[in-house]
Design an enzyme around this catalytic site. Sequence first.
Site, PDB file in Angstrom:
ATOM      1  N   HIS A   1       1.348   5.193  -2.020  1.00 39.60           N
ATOM      2  CA  HIS A   1       1.142   6.399  -3.030  1.00 39.60           C
ATOM      3  C   HIS A   1       2.263   6.909  -3.814  1.00 39.60           C
ATOM      4  O   HIS A   1       2.762   8.101  -3.540  1.00 39.60           O
ATOM      5  CB  HIS A   1       0.223   7.510  -2.264  1.00 39.60           C
TER       6      HIS A   1
ATOM      7  N   GLN B   1      -9.501   9.073  -5.776  1.00 42.47           N
ATOM      8  CA  GLN B   1      -9.122   9.815  -4.610  1.00 42.47           C
ATOM      9  C   GLN B   1     -10.458  10.763  -3.957  1.00 42.47           C
ATOM     10  O   GLN B   1     -10.510  10.838  -2.733  1.00 42.47           O
ATOM     11  CB  GLN B   1      -7.862  10.598  -4.762  1.00 42.47           C
TER      12      GLN B   1
ATOM     13  N   ASP C   1       2.408   3.486   2.953  1.00 40.74           N
ATOM     14  CA  ASP C   1       1.389   4.471   2.652  1.00 40.74           C
ATOM     15  C   ASP C   1       1.869   5.587   2.231  1.00 40.74           C
ATOM     16  O   ASP C   1       1.738   5.949   0.773  1.00 40.74           O
ATOM     17  CB  ASP C   1       0.440   4.614   3.750  1.00 40.74           C
TER      18      ASP C   1
ATOM     19  N   GLU D   1     -11.284   4.682   6.322  1.00 40.84           N
ATOM     20  CA  GLU D   1     -10.191   5.454   7.066  1.00 40.84           C
ATOM     21  C   GLU D   1     -10.833   6.329   7.915  1.00 40.84           C
ATOM     22  O   GLU D   1     -10.821   7.509   7.443  1.00 40.84           O
ATOM     23  CB  GLU D   1      -9.239   5.623   5.996  1.00 40.84           C
TER      24      GLU D   1
ATOM     25  N   HIS E   1      -9.304   1.717  -0.224  1.00 38.20           N
ATOM     26  CA  HIS E   1      -9.299   2.743   0.909  1.00 38.20           C
ATOM     27  C   HIS E   1     -10.619   2.317   1.524  1.00 38.20           C
ATOM     28  O   HIS E   1     -11.709   2.953   1.016  1.00 38.20           O
ATOM     29  CB  HIS E   1      -8.992   4.094   0.529  1.00 38.20           C
TER      30      HIS E   1
ATOM     31  N   HIS F   1       0.866  -1.340   0.058  1.00 41.61           N
ATOM     32  CA  HIS F   1      -0.021  -0.086   0.042  1.00 41.61           C
ATOM     33  C   HIS F   1       0.682   1.280  -0.013  1.00 41.61           C
ATOM     34  O   HIS F   1       1.296   1.631   1.046  1.00 41.61           O
ATOM     35  CB  HIS F   1      -0.858  -0.113   1.189  1.00 41.61           C
TER      36      HIS F   1
HETATM   37 FE   FE2 Z   1      -3.482   5.143   1.300  1.00 42.09          FE
END
Ligand code: FE2
Length: 422
Positions: free
Chosen positions: A58, A151, A308, A212, A209, A56
């Site tokens: 970005h 996103q 992450d 969260e 995701h 995971h």
């Molecule tokens: Fe993430």
Amino acid sequence: MDLIIRNVNLPDGRIGIDIGIKDKKIMEIESPLNFKANEEIDASGFLVCPPFVDAHFHMDATLSIGKPRLNKSGTLLEGINLWGELKPHLTFKEIKNRALSYCDMAVARGLLAIRSHVDICDRRLLAVDALLEVKKEVSSYLDLQLVAFPQDGYYRSPDTINLLNTALDRGVEVIGGIPHFERTMEDGKKSVGALCRIAAERGLLVDMHCDESDDPLSRHIETLTAETTRHGLHGRVTGSHLTSMHSMDNYYVSKLLPLMSEARMNVVANPLINITIQGRHDTYPKRRGMTRVPEMIKIGLNVAFGHDCVMDPWYSLGSADMLEAASMGLHVAQMTGIEEMKSCFQAITEFPAKIMGLEGYGLEKGCNADMVILQAADPIEALRLKPNRLFVIRHGKIIARSQPVQSELTLPGRPKLINFLK
Ligand code: FE2
């Protein structure tokens, strides 16, 4: 043999093992190996493990710290605002250069497989194209898997339904989602259903995701689990973050976990990020903001720790060191039992490798000759020291190396050298 690594310790506890490598594969793994090789490494007393895997990340945002300004509060909200400010100014070249720099950093740390979410809420799909090119360029030394990540919300952000399909058509191989960020719970639920349906139709993996949030009523994991089962996607779906599970009612979780198990749900916890971002509305006591990792491992779910973010709008720290992520996870989840610590090491090696579906991964005869020699004796010591990666090997070739670290004291009457392994 092309290469023999002598006298290594293995993560499963075996010691004094020789690893023989030929034609990019592990040909023998036993002791002693009575072969000659073009090259030999004496790794006496050091741990050799398969490469670290980050399920995971970005990569489109990484190493962008300070652009256009720093996240002063360190909060999720300011991070989202910052990313929104940066996005219109991103260029193909700039995204690509940052991603390539991060891959270099990763290789030096023995991190040779990364699943990266890529933001598709951009009509230009710049990050998608840049990371697809990076994926190709690094493929000889790093496995990069991309997730189409809406996103700004699959329904909440305009055009995203089309942009997701375009990203998949261009070669992004995993379907992402962010149900808790949609405008309503209902939209979140609907988005999970729609995205799982696309995955089933296209034969793709899913990694969302999911929840969260600190809201115990954010229960999209329930829908994700049900949709996984409905579409026969067992074992092909990953719930990332799942932080609301930290705050959920125990009785409800006692129903949820067996359902997740039935769906063979994969889970990625991101302890470095969620320990800093979650619980921000709490006074004291403050919640830890990590999902229920030990309980999940106990019932046999495949759970990984992800990094992450590294030096981006959401997180100013990090250095591509998966041992740092695992060490944080271990502490946050109080996983200090011997077997629990060992599973924290597996959560940055074999467990995420399974999530990514990496073929030929592992330290067995016939596996790819990909491995890392650490300046530590065993997995627990590796978690304690976050030691140097003495050698990083990919397809039987050394692609990174570091000198062993030792400190020299200048105190009168004290030993000169400190060995942290003792
Ligand atoms: Fe993430």
